[in-house]
Design an enzyme around this catalytic site. Structure first.
Site, PDB file in Angstrom:
ATOM      1  N   SER A 153       4.676   2.562   7.910  1.00  0.00           N
ATOM      2  CA  SER A 153       4.312   1.405   7.098  1.00  0.00           C
ATOM      3  C   SER A 153       5.482   0.923   6.246  1.00  0.00           C
ATOM      4  CB  SER A 153       3.140   1.757   6.176  1.00  0.00           C
ATOM      5  OG  SER A 153       1.981   2.007   6.918  1.00  0.00           O
ATOM      6  N   HIS A 202       0.819  -1.212   0.000  1.00  0.00           N
ATOM      7  CA  HIS A 202       0.000   0.000   0.000  1.00  0.00           C
ATOM      8  C   HIS A 202       0.856   1.267   0.000  1.00  0.00           C
ATOM      9  CE1 HIS A 202       0.428  -0.132   4.514  1.00  0.00           C
ATOM     10  NE2 HIS A 202       0.470   1.178   4.345  1.00  0.00           N
ATOM     11  N   ASP A 238       0.132  -7.522   1.439  1.00  0.00           N
ATOM     12  CA  ASP A 238       0.620  -6.151   1.617  1.00  0.00           C
ATOM     13  C   ASP A 238       2.145  -6.091   1.616  1.00  0.00           C
ATOM     14  OD1 ASP A 238       0.294  -3.425   1.817  1.00  0.00           O
ATOM     15  OD2 ASP A 238       0.187  -3.423   4.003  1.00  0.00           O
TER      16      ASP A 238
END
EC number: 3.4.21.107
Length: 516
Positions: A255, A154, A184
């Site tokens: 992230s 993402h 992911d």
């Protein structure tokens, strides 16, 4: 940890009042114990020996506190900042005043002034042009010295350009080798060699309560270190991956960064947080590095991830259902539907089966099954064990390949059944049911069963509805109305009974308690 560092930690804890109070609370039992010693012993010890004894007694209180400085120095250079941009068509103005205002907003607010769209005017004004617009900021880490970087999918999704910045301020334009939305995970490639790289750890050795740290760029703040402990392992959030749960502070920008153990090894990829506000609230989730590495290896080899599938829709097995079926414990995956022509259909799986093992491996929770099947190479022939109507049976299944993008199945419309000719009211279960016509069976693709025409009492409390198709009662397959009545007539009114029923395309169990 050295004695010097231990004393330094104690000193730092005394800088603030609340922490000083906490330290005194820890020392209170020790001081009390010292006061209970005989007076002559104290007199003989002397001031210096007493001080040494107190220092020795206090040491265990801080001996277990970790020092992360060496870990950060060791792993930090391999952690990178990732910036992405996307191309967008914007209105360009030839008015110098507009350009000055744009520059003002860029320099003092960090964002461009919102554009109002193209203005009508002479040729050359309000023209549309393509502009690289900042899209997002994330983190990543270098997994090999020749420039391969791991991050979250993402982080780079929708990006036209990816820029990777190292701790020494070098910047590289990165190429996206591949990304996998289901886990992911994404892999980037930098055109560089001799880069610092991380060491990967063994997730099976990771223990709940163990110290871990995260390094990343929260809120675009480079090389930020946060620490905490592992709160849980194999945490299910409905995704394909069983996450590592921690209390390490993870915020937007973290992230894709690494989760690191005290040996300086990467054990996870920070991916998600639990939040009601959008910010960190004490719970964060990381993708286990073994799962991430397996995906990354496939992305590096072929640019995509190949997974297996057998063509079933599954659900959870509740405690009540497990007990009523005689399964023992609430484990396995309930088969709610089987796709026509799928490997599961060819193997003989049926709606209502409970999958307990796949390829010899136990299915403890319902979402263990898609993970086990997904890891199996397409074309593999294996055994699947199911619990069906009170007994275990083994079925042979050949795994197929999971499509890259699952096609959306059209919503099924329940065919309007013909009006039942002779409904039967079963007061024990609170159900009024009727036979299915041959046309209904063909349209519903069922071999037998009865249709629920009305619900009352115990059946209503169990969640049955008009239009449900009852396929089995008390582990007995139902073929028609007469058999249904015979099975219900033999039920023990004091005990709960399980019903397998179909609603739309999905099969599920209900537990009816006739006496309640």
């Amino acid at each position: 940890m050295s004695e010097h560092s231990s004393r330094t930690s104690v000193h730092k804890r005394s800088d603030s009042t609340p922490r000083s109070v906490a330290a005194l609370r820890w020392l209170a039992p020790l001081l009390t114990a010292a006061c209970l010693l005989p007076t002559p012993a104290l007199a003989q010890s002397g001031g210096a020996q007493a001080a040494a004894a107190q220092a020795g007694a206090a040491a265990p209180l801080v001996r277990g506190l970790p020092d992360f400085t060496e870990l950060v120095e060791q792993v930090g250079p391999a952690v990178v900042n990732i910036r992405t941009t996307a191309k967008a068509r914007t209105a360009r103005s030839d008015n110098p005043a507009d350009e000055e205002m744009q520059e003002f907003f860029r320099r003092f607010f960090g964002v461009p002034i919102p554009r109002q769209g193209p203005r009508q005017g002479p040729p050359g004004q309000g023209q549309s042009e393509e502009e690289a617009v900042p899209r997002g900021v994330g983190s990543g880490f270098i997994v090999s010295s020749d420039g391969f970087v791991m991050t979250n999918a993402h982080v780079v999704e929708g990006a036209d350009e990816v820029t990777v910045r190292l701790t020494d301020k070098r910047e590289f334009k990165a190429r996206v080798v591949g990304a996998d939305k289901r886990t992911d995970i994404a892999v980037l490639k930098l055109d560089a060699t001799g880069l610092p790289a991380v060491r990967l750890g063994d997730v099976s050795r990771l223990k709940v309560g163990e110290w871990v740290i995260a390094i990343g760029s929260p809120f675009d703040l480079d090389n930020t270190v946060t620490a905490g402990i592992v709160s849980a392992k194999a945490r299910d959030t409905g995704d394909l991956v069983p996450f590592i749960q921690t209390d390490v502070a993870i915020n937007p920008g973290n992230s894709g960064g690494p989760l690191i153990n005290l040996r300086g090894e990467v054990v996870g990829v920070n991916s998600q947080i639990y939040s009601r506000s959008g910010g960190y609230m004490g719970i964060s989730f990381a993708i286990p590095i073994d799962e991430a590495s397996r995906v990354a290896d496939q992305l590096r080899t072929s640019g995509r991830v190949v997974r297996g599938r057998i063509g079933v829709q599954i659900g959870e097995v509740t405690k009540d259902v497990a007990e009523s079926l005689g399964l023992g414990k609430a484990a396995g995956a309930l088969v709610r539907s089987v796709e026509d022509g799928s490997p599961a259909g060819k193997a003989g799986l049926e709606a209502g089966d409970i999958v307990t093992r796949f390829d010899g491996k136990p299915v403890e929770k319902w979402n263990d099954l898609p993970r086990l099947v997904g890891k199996t190479a397409p074309g593999t022939k294996t055994t699947i064990q199911v619990f069906r109507r009170g007994s275990m049976r083994d079925l042979s299944v050949t795994v197929a390949e999971l499509e890259a993008e699952a096609a959306a199945r059209p919503a099924s419309t329940e065919p309007a059944p013909a009006k039942p000719a002779a409904p039967a009211t079963v007061s024990l279960l609170g159900l009024t049911v009727s036979d299915l016509s041959a046309k209904q069976r063909e349209e519903l693709k069922v071999k037998g069963g009865v249709r629920v025409d009305a619900v009352d009492g115990a059946g209503g409390r169990a969640g049955l509805r008009e239009g449900d198709i009852i396929l089995a009662v008390a582990n007995t397959e139902i073929t028609n109305l007469r058999q249904f009545e015979a099975v219900v007539g033999k039920l023990d009114k004091s005990k709960p009974v399980n019903l397998l029923f179909r609603r739309g395309e999905w099969a599920q169990y209900a537990v009816i308690r006739p006496g309640k």
